[in-house]
Design a protein around this motif. Structure first.
Motif, PDB file in Angstrom:
ATOM      1  N   GLY A   1     -13.280  -3.418   0.487  1.00 58.20           N
ATOM      2  CA  GLY A   1     -12.666  -2.945   1.713  1.00 58.20           C
ATOM      3  C   GLY A   1     -11.814  -1.706   1.502  1.00 58.20           C
ATOM      4  N   VAL A   2     -11.239  -1.227   2.597  1.00 64.13           N
ATOM      5  CA  VAL A   2     -10.384  -0.044   2.578  1.00 64.13           C
ATOM      6  C   VAL A   2      -9.003  -0.440   3.095  1.00 64.13           C
ATOM      7  CG1 VAL A   2     -10.018   2.283   3.468  1.00 64.13           C
ATOM      8  CG2 VAL A   2     -12.344   1.497   2.969  1.00 64.13           C
ATOM      9  N   LEU A   3      -7.972  -0.105   2.327  1.00 60.15           N
ATOM     10  CA  LEU A   3      -6.592  -0.282   2.785  1.00 60.15           C
ATOM     11  C   LEU A   3      -6.144   1.049   3.369  1.00 60.15           C
ATOM     12  CD1 LEU A   3      -5.152  -2.295  -0.252  1.00 60.15           C
ATOM     13  CD2 LEU A   3      -6.080  -3.174   1.901  1.00 60.15           C
ATOM     14  N   ARG A   4      -5.926   1.073   4.663  1.00 63.85           N
ATOM     15  CA  ARG A   4      -5.665   2.327   5.368  1.00 63.85           C
ATOM     16  C   ARG A   4      -4.219   2.786   5.194  1.00 63.85           C
ATOM     17  NH1 ARG A   4      -7.107   1.218  11.312  1.00 63.85           N
ATOM     18  NH2 ARG A   4      -5.931  -0.660  10.816  1.00 63.85           N
ATOM     19  N   ARG A   5      -4.084   4.073   4.847  1.00 64.55           N
ATOM     20  CA  ARG A   5      -2.764   4.687   4.641  1.00 64.55           C
ATOM     21  C   ARG A   5      -1.865   3.775   3.797  1.00 64.55           C
ATOM     22  NH1 ARG A   5      -1.475   7.296  10.630  1.00 64.55           N
ATOM     23  NH2 ARG A   5      -3.416   8.482  10.805  1.00 64.55           N
ATOM     24  N   HIS A   6      -2.413   3.293   2.721  1.00 63.62           N
ATOM     25  CA  HIS A   6      -1.753   2.252   1.932  1.00 63.62           C
ATOM     26  C   HIS A   6      -0.787   2.813   0.898  1.00 63.62           C
ATOM     27  CE1 HIS A   6      -1.505  -1.921   0.629  1.00 63.62           C
ATOM     28  NE2 HIS A   6      -1.643  -1.545  -0.626  1.00 63.62           N
ATOM     29  N   VAL A   7      -0.998   4.049   0.458  1.00 62.87           N
ATOM     30  CA  VAL A   7      -0.136   4.654  -0.548  1.00 62.87           C
ATOM     31  C   VAL A   7       0.310   6.035  -0.070  1.00 62.87           C
ATOM     32  CG1 VAL A   7      -1.226   3.410  -2.438  1.00 62.87           C
ATOM     33  CG2 VAL A   7      -2.081   5.668  -1.816  1.00 62.87           C
ATOM     34  N   LYS A   8       1.385   6.509  -0.687  1.00 63.89           N
ATOM     35  CA  LYS A   8       1.907   7.832  -0.358  1.00 63.89           C
ATOM     36  C   LYS A   8       1.800   8.707  -1.591  1.00 63.89           C
ATOM     37  CE  LYS A   8       5.888   9.943   1.972  1.00 63.89           C
ATOM     38  NZ  LYS A   8       7.249   9.669   2.495  1.00 63.89           N
ATOM     39  N   LYS A   9       1.028   9.782  -1.499  1.00 60.08           N
ATOM     40  CA  LYS A   9       0.787  10.682  -2.618  1.00 60.08           C
ATOM     41  C   LYS A   9       1.172  12.093  -2.208  1.00 60.08           C
ATOM     42  CE  LYS A   9      -1.072  11.950  -6.600  1.00 60.08           C
ATOM     43  NZ  LYS A   9      -0.629  11.474  -7.919  1.00 60.08           N
ATOM     44  N   ASN A  10       2.147  12.650  -2.923  1.00 61.86           N
ATOM     45  CA  ASN A  10       2.617  14.005  -2.616  1.00 61.86           C
ATOM     46  C   ASN A  10       3.007  14.159  -1.152  1.00 61.86           C
ATOM     47  OD1 ASN A  10       2.151  14.815  -5.297  1.00 61.86           O
ATOM     48  ND2 ASN A  10       0.018  15.323  -4.838  1.00 61.86           N
ATOM     49  N   GLY A  11       3.656  13.129  -0.626  1.00 64.41           N
ATOM     50  CA  GLY A  11       4.138  13.180   0.749  1.00 64.41           C
ATOM     51  C   GLY A  11       3.092  12.872   1.799  1.00 64.41           C
ATOM     52  N   ILE A  12       1.872  12.521   1.384  1.00 65.81           N
ATOM     53  CA  ILE A  12       0.784  12.254   2.325  1.00 65.81           C
ATOM     54  C   ILE A  12       0.348  10.800   2.187  1.00 65.81           C
ATOM     55  CG2 ILE A  12      -1.585  12.849   2.987  1.00 65.81           C
ATOM     56  CD1 ILE A  12      -1.056  15.636   1.854  1.00 65.81           C
ATOM     57  N   TYR A  13       0.216  10.109   3.310  1.00 68.32           N
ATOM     58  CA  TYR A  13      -0.282   8.738   3.294  1.00 68.32           C
ATOM     59  C   TYR A  13      -1.798   8.764   3.135  1.00 68.32           C
ATOM     60  CZ  TYR A  13       4.347   7.403   4.901  1.00 68.32           C
ATOM     61  OH  TYR A  13       5.710   7.225   4.995  1.00 68.32           O
ATOM     62  N   GLU A  14      -2.304   7.962   2.186  1.00 64.14           N
ATOM     63  CA  GLU A  14      -3.732   7.977   1.898  1.00 64.14           C
ATOM     64  C   GLU A  14      -4.315   6.574   1.899  1.00 64.14           C
ATOM     65  OE1 GLU A  14      -5.558  10.614  -0.781  1.00 64.14           O
ATOM     66  OE2 GLU A  14      -3.665  11.516  -1.427  1.00 64.14           O
ATOM     67  N   ASP A  15      -5.607   6.517   2.274  1.00 64.31           N
ATOM     68  CA  ASP A  15      -6.360   5.273   2.162  1.00 64.31           C
ATOM     69  C   ASP A  15      -6.714   5.032   0.698  1.00 64.31           C
ATOM     70  OD1 ASP A  15      -6.331   5.453   4.917  1.00 64.31           O
ATOM     71  OD2 ASP A  15      -8.473   5.908   5.107  1.00 64.31           O
ATOM     72  N   ILE A  16      -6.937   3.764   0.347  1.00 60.35           N
ATOM     73  CA  ILE A  16      -7.525   3.449  -0.947  1.00 60.35           C
ATOM     74  C   ILE A  16      -8.669   2.459  -0.739  1.00 60.35           C
ATOM     75  CG2 ILE A  16      -5.484   3.902  -2.347  1.00 60.35           C
ATOM     76  CD1 ILE A  16      -4.998   0.879  -2.476  1.00 60.35           C
ATOM     77  N   VAL A  17      -9.705   2.606  -1.541  1.00 59.33           N
ATOM     78  CA  VAL A  17     -10.859   1.701  -1.514  1.00 59.33           C
ATOM     79  C   VAL A  17     -10.673   0.671  -2.623  1.00 59.33           C
ATOM     80  CG1 VAL A  17     -13.366   1.509  -1.649  1.00 59.33           C
ATOM     81  CG2 VAL A  17     -12.322   3.593  -0.706  1.00 59.33           C
TER      82      VAL A  17
END
Length: 210
Positions: free
Chosen positions: A154-170
């Protein structure tokens, strides 16, 4: 086990890190392209960070929390990258993490090392599940996990913050029975061991995960 073992593949030796590796770790992991596709590697990678990181490995393995391996070439013992397991002993599972420096890109090192670490996790540590995560913008890492037999969960939506940007992770994972398959059949580990580097697609570009 009190000491991390050395794992061997057709082209690689996976061994414990030594403080003498610190300069190479800083040079490889300090590349902005490596930090960009991982969550925990800092950038800039400052002096002393590698030594501090390596200095935690023995204690973390002895306590059953982590198993960190240096990926090195058999031919010249040159450091290629890092791979390891973050272990959740109470649940008998672990998270696979890895990165390969730019000089090792495109040569299939990460999936070759990954098979050895999965075999160690299931065969020696007796884990029930190993999972891993990657950024959708880093499909090469996803291909590594696919070649290791992991299933996309699955995909965790906007699950982490990288360089000030919220990102999904698979999220991908593989269960113990999926690795060893059915009783009386050839294990996935045996199938992987019979593969040679020349038959494995070398499509690992920006490898790295969380």
């Amino acid at each position: 086990m009190s000491r991390l073992p050395v794992l061997e593949t057709p082209r690689l030796l996976l061994r414990p890190f030594a403080l003498s590796d610190a300069r190479s770790v800083q040079a490889l992991a300090g590349d902005a392209a490596i930090a960009d596709t991982t969550l925990r590697i800092p950038h800039p990678y400052e002096n002393g960070m590698a030594e501090e990181w390596i200095g935690t490995h023995e204690r973390l393995f002895e306590s059953g929390e982590q198993a960190n391996f240096a990926i090195t070439r058999k031919t010249n013992r040159e450091l290629v990258g890092a791979i390891g397991l973050v272990i959740e002993g109470g649940a008998d599972r672990a998270e696979l993490g890895y990165w390969v420096g730019k000089p090792g890109w495109g040569q299939g090192y990460c999936s070759e090392a990954g098979r050895a670490v999965l075999a160690f996790g299931f065969g020696t540590l007796h884990l029930q599940k190993i999972h891993a995560c990657f950024f959708p913008r880093n499909p090469a890492s996803g291909r590594v996990l696919e070649k290791l037999g992991m299933i996309r969960e699955g995909v965790l939506r906007r699950h982490v913050k990288k360089n000030g940007i919220y990102e999904d992770i698979v999220v991908c994972g593989i269960l113990r029975e999926e690795w060893f398959k059915e009783p009386g059949t050839t294990s996935r580990r045996g199938e992987a061991d019979r593969k040679t580097p020349s038959t494995e697609p070398c499509d690992e570009g920006r490898v790295g995960n969380l």
